[in-house]
Design a protein around this motif. Structure first.
Motif, PDB file in Angstrom:
ATOM      1  N   ARG A 156      -7.280  -1.755   8.637  1.00  0.00           N
ATOM      2  CA  ARG A 156      -6.233  -2.134   9.598  1.00  0.00           C
ATOM      3  C   ARG A 156      -4.873  -2.274   8.919  1.00  0.00           C
ATOM      4  N   ILE A 157      -4.863  -2.825   7.720  1.00  0.00           N
ATOM      5  CA  ILE A 157      -3.600  -2.928   6.992  1.00  0.00           C
ATOM      6  C   ILE A 157      -3.053  -1.544   6.684  1.00  0.00           C
ATOM      7  N   GLY A 158      -3.933  -0.648   6.228  1.00  0.00           N
ATOM      8  CA  GLY A 158      -3.504   0.711   5.937  1.00  0.00           C
ATOM      9  C   GLY A 158      -2.887   1.385   7.141  1.00  0.00           C
ATOM     10  N   GLU A 159      -3.498   1.209   8.307  1.00  0.00           N
ATOM     11  CA  GLU A 159      -2.945   1.785   9.530  1.00  0.00           C
ATOM     12  C   GLU A 159      -1.597   1.159   9.876  1.00  0.00           C
ATOM     13  N   ALA A 160      -1.483  -0.151   9.664  1.00  0.00           N
ATOM     14  CA  ALA A 160      -0.259  -0.847  10.045  1.00  0.00           C
ATOM     15  C   ALA A 160       0.934  -0.434   9.185  1.00  0.00           C
ATOM     16  N   VAL A 161       0.702  -0.150   7.909  1.00  0.00           N
ATOM     17  CA  VAL A 161       1.825   0.172   7.019  1.00  0.00           C
ATOM     18  C   VAL A 161       1.838   1.645   6.613  1.00  0.00           C
ATOM     19  N   ASP A 162       0.925   2.426   7.195  1.00  0.00           N
ATOM     20  CA  ASP A 162       0.881   3.868   6.982  1.00  0.00           C
ATOM     21  C   ASP A 162       0.578   4.218   5.520  1.00  0.00           C
ATOM     22  N   THR A 163      -0.580   3.755   5.054  1.00  0.00           N
ATOM     23  CA  THR A 163      -1.036   4.112   3.719  1.00  0.00           C
ATOM     24  C   THR A 163      -2.558   4.202   3.736  1.00  0.00           C
ATOM     25  N   PRO A 164      -3.184   4.992   2.867  1.00  0.00           N
ATOM     26  CA  PRO A 164      -4.644   5.108   2.860  1.00  0.00           C
ATOM     27  C   PRO A 164      -5.314   3.785   2.520  1.00  0.00           C
ATOM     28  N   VAL A 165      -6.513   3.592   3.021  1.00  0.00           N
ATOM     29  CA  VAL A 165      -7.255   2.358   2.732  1.00  0.00           C
ATOM     30  C   VAL A 165      -7.489   2.193   1.237  1.00  0.00           C
ATOM     31  N   SER A 166      -7.572   3.285   0.503  1.00  0.00           N
ATOM     32  CA  SER A 166      -7.762   3.222  -0.948  1.00  0.00           C
ATOM     33  C   SER A 166      -6.569   2.610  -1.668  1.00  0.00           C
TER      34      SER A 166
END
Length: 276
Positions: free
Chosen positions: A74-84
């Protein structure tokens, strides 16, 4: 010349409700009855033209792998970065709330824990998003210090059995890692510090929520440099503070002394890091 590196930091309070249990089986399992100092989540976002990384440091003992993976997604989606590119670090304070996947409990206790976890997920996404919005040009520097505050906690008793105690003859990693993230004038945006040690100076009889020794350490660092400071738990698996697990009802004096000792080493190291 275009700036190449950007960073932003933010903090959010993540205090639990009264009555929620702490994570423990033999120790630390009693319900929280008060707040010693606010539990917080602090986020740092660093980016350049090719990528973005997020670090979130939490005053929590642990979150299950499936839930932490969902939060990272969810954080990755919110700030536009891969979950990795998203890391969540837990300070491992036992003076924090238990979460539903820790151990099955009464229906009422599980309800309280699920409600808190739902709020927590939203808070962590929000603090990462806020840090992302606060990005500004930055420079980064790093160095190492050393602290004697930890001791190996597995002791061989008279009967030859392994007990929870202390063995000063076993080597431990006493390194204190320090990363300084500054704006272009050399003012701190964030100071990250890492040390491997169980956060248990606030012992099982205290029954209050507390960030434990990272709290006063962060306060000292922020008073010295400004910005936000972030404690990142290292490999503290069998390392306890040299003062041991706090067994007083009021453990605040030892907790503050331990935190200030660690924080003062971070201040010493960070003061020598010049980023501009």
């Amino acid at each position: 010349m275009a700036y190449k590196l950007y960073a932003g930091a933010a903090r959010k309070i993540i205090n639990p409700p009264m009555g929620i249990k702490r994570p423990g089986i033999r120790l630390f399992s009693d319900p929280i009855q008060g707040i010693e100092s606010d539990l917080t989540a602090t986020a740092l976002v660093v980016s350049n033209q090719t990528g973005k990384v997020v670090i979130v440091a939490c005053d929590l003992v642990m979150i299950s792998l499936p839930v932490s993976m969902e939060i990272r997604r969810r954080i990755g989606e919110a700030v536009d970065t891969p979950v990795s590119h998203v890391m969540i670090n837990f300070s491992h304070t036992h003076s924090g709330p238990a979460l539903p996947d820790f151990i099955e409990d009464t229906p009422e206790q599980m309800r309280i824990q699920r409600q808190y976890q739902d709020k927590l997920i939203g808070w962590l996404v929000a603090v990462a998003s806020e840090a992302d919005e606060h990005q500004q040009p930055c420079r980064i520097g790093a160095d190492w210090g050393e602290s004697p505050m930890g001791i190996y906690r597995r002791e061989t008793g008279p009967d030859g059995r392994d007990v929870l105690g202390e063995d000063p003859d076993v080597a431990i990693d006493s390194a204190v890692g320090v990363i300084r993230v500054d704006d272009m004038e050399g003012r701190a945006i964030a100071t990250l510090f890492s040390y491997g040690c169980h956060t248990v100076t606030m012992g099982p009889r205290s029954m209050i929520a507390s960030p434990d020794f990272p709290g006063p350490a962060r306060g000292l660092i922020e008073n010295a440099f400004g910005g936000l400071s972030m404690f990142l738990q290292a490999c503290g698996g069998n390392i306890n503070p040299v003062h041991g697990i706090g067994y007083e009802v009021d453990c605040r004096d030892t907790m503050r002394r331990t935190g200030l000792a660690l924080g003062s080493e971070v201040v010493r190291v960070a003061a020598g890091i010049r980023t501009h």
